[in-house]
Design a protein around this motif. Sequence first.
Motif, PDB file in Angstrom:
ATOM      1  N   ASP A 212       0.857  -1.177   0.000  1.00  0.00           N
ATOM      2  CA  ASP A 212       0.000   0.000   0.000  1.00  0.00           C
ATOM      3  C   ASP A 212       0.896   1.230   0.000  1.00  0.00           C
ATOM      4  OD1 ASP A 212      -2.741   1.305   0.541  1.00  0.00           O
ATOM      5  OD2 ASP A 212      -1.482   2.125   2.147  1.00  0.00           O
ATOM      6  N   ASN A 225      -6.389  -1.422  -0.572  1.00  0.00           N
ATOM      7  CA  ASN A 225      -6.314  -2.278   0.617  1.00  0.00           C
ATOM      8  C   ASN A 225      -5.255  -1.686   1.549  1.00  0.00           C
ATOM      9  OD1 ASN A 225      -7.080  -4.043  -1.852  1.00  0.00           O
ATOM     10  ND2 ASN A 225      -7.801  -5.243  -0.104  1.00  0.00           N
ATOM     11  N   THR A 227      -4.230  -1.927   4.524  1.00  0.00           N
ATOM     12  CA  THR A 227      -3.442  -2.699   5.491  1.00  0.00           C
ATOM     13  C   THR A 227      -2.448  -3.643   4.827  1.00  0.00           C
ATOM     14  OG1 THR A 227      -5.118  -4.456   5.625  1.00  0.00           O
ATOM     15  CG2 THR A 227      -5.348  -2.605   7.153  1.00  0.00           C
ATOM     16  N   THR A 228      -2.428  -3.687   3.501  1.00  0.00           N
ATOM     17  CA  THR A 228      -1.528  -4.605   2.799  1.00  0.00           C
ATOM     18  C   THR A 228      -0.082  -4.130   2.915  1.00  0.00           C
ATOM     19  OG1 THR A 228      -3.252  -5.203   1.233  1.00  0.00           O
ATOM     20  CG2 THR A 228      -0.997  -5.660   0.574  1.00  0.00           C
ATOM     21  N   THR A 229       0.822  -5.047   3.204  1.00  0.00           N
ATOM     22  CA  THR A 229       2.247  -4.746   3.306  1.00  0.00           C
ATOM     23  C   THR A 229       3.036  -5.788   2.513  1.00  0.00           C
ATOM     24  OG1 THR A 229       2.759  -6.155   5.219  1.00  0.00           O
ATOM     25  CG2 THR A 229       1.833  -3.948   5.672  1.00  0.00           C
ATOM     26  N   SER A 259     -10.157   5.156   6.239  1.00  0.00           N
ATOM     27  CA  SER A 259     -10.625   3.793   6.455  1.00  0.00           C
ATOM     28  C   SER A 259     -10.605   3.063   5.121  1.00  0.00           C
ATOM     29  CB  SER A 259     -12.045   3.790   7.041  1.00  0.00           C
ATOM     30  OG  SER A 259     -12.956   4.397   6.145  1.00  0.00           O
ATOM     31  N   ASP A 270      -8.511  -8.813   2.443  1.00  0.00           N
ATOM     32  CA  ASP A 270      -7.119  -8.551   2.814  1.00  0.00           C
ATOM     33  C   ASP A 270      -6.400  -9.855   3.157  1.00  0.00           C
ATOM     34  OD1 ASP A 270      -7.225  -5.644   2.731  1.00  0.00           O
ATOM     35  OD2 ASP A 270      -8.505  -5.790   4.501  1.00  0.00           O
ATOM     36  N   ASP A 271      -5.078  -9.841   3.000  1.00  0.00           N
ATOM     37  CA  ASP A 271      -4.216 -10.948   3.417  1.00  0.00           C
ATOM     38  C   ASP A 271      -4.655 -12.270   2.801  1.00  0.00           C
ATOM     39  OD1 ASP A 271      -2.022 -12.011   4.689  1.00  0.00           O
ATOM     40  OD2 ASP A 271      -2.993 -12.199   6.643  1.00  0.00           O
TER      41      ASP A 271
END
Length: 318
Positions: A212, A225, A227-229, A259, A270-271
């Motif tokens: 992100d 997304n 929270t994606t890393t 948000s 996610d994830d």
Amino acid sequence: MRALLVVNPNATSTTGAARDVIAAALGNQLDLRVVHTDHRGHAAELARSAAGDGVALVVVHGGDGTVNEVVNGLLGEAAPGTVPAEDTPAIAVVPGGSANVFARSLGLSPDPLEATQQLLEAIAAHSVRKVGLGGADERWFLFNAGLGWDADVVHAVEQRRSKGKEATPGRYFRAAVRHFLRSARHPARLTVEVPGHAPVTGVHMAFLSGSDPWTYFGDREVHTNPTTTPDAGLGLFGVTSLGPLTIGRVVPQMLGRDSPPRARRLLRMDDVAEVRVHCAEPTGLQLDGEYLGLRSEVHFYRVPLALGVLVPPALNRR
């Protein structure tokens, strides 16, 4: 340390003077060979040769497309569960493109000279961060992939660049609007399958992200997304409506970060470890901003800890 500096002299934000400064600075710390690319696929060829020649580090000075080529050259064909060889060279990035999404997702400066200073700090500290990569069938991608609208935008800008036009934010924006209107009239029909979930039909565009922000419009971040890393699974984002209510709600959320985007006709997870997308008719695919042509089906997946990337100690989150 033996290293190869792969330079794309045609990247958007590179200059001859800056390239000389970067090469000189790195040459003071590394046993460095410098090569300029001169055709599409050349960076992959150079990386493949470097991997077989015992080079420990490949530094990329260019845009995201050049970085993607180097990674695919180093690692070869992607496949689920791939475990890269222990002696696979690490990479480092000195941004030189128009967006530099991968470098910026790692916290590196978009300014080439500032990023070079960060790289020198990483070299001095032997600071390597292991990141996950995405796979799309046999190809690796670093930060994003897309089927449908965004691939058509990438293709349109690539065609303009082949005629000598720069890949400016304004050109991307105009192509995005033009192809969105075309997509609204003739939407793609995709079926998205995620293990453990019921298939979702009638999806008009599907994005997969490995970090992100998903991309940038100039300096404006675009979040699908948030929270994606690079250390987690893939982010999945799609829409089942191109109507004004859905798009009018989702687009402002993508340009903010208060948000995650939310809407009734939005598909977002996610994830995710893997995703299969089936297309009712052949649909454009892009990986890391490179158009790969039409596909009828694509298997996307995540391979953790696939690549070592030099980053300064302050950015090395393990």
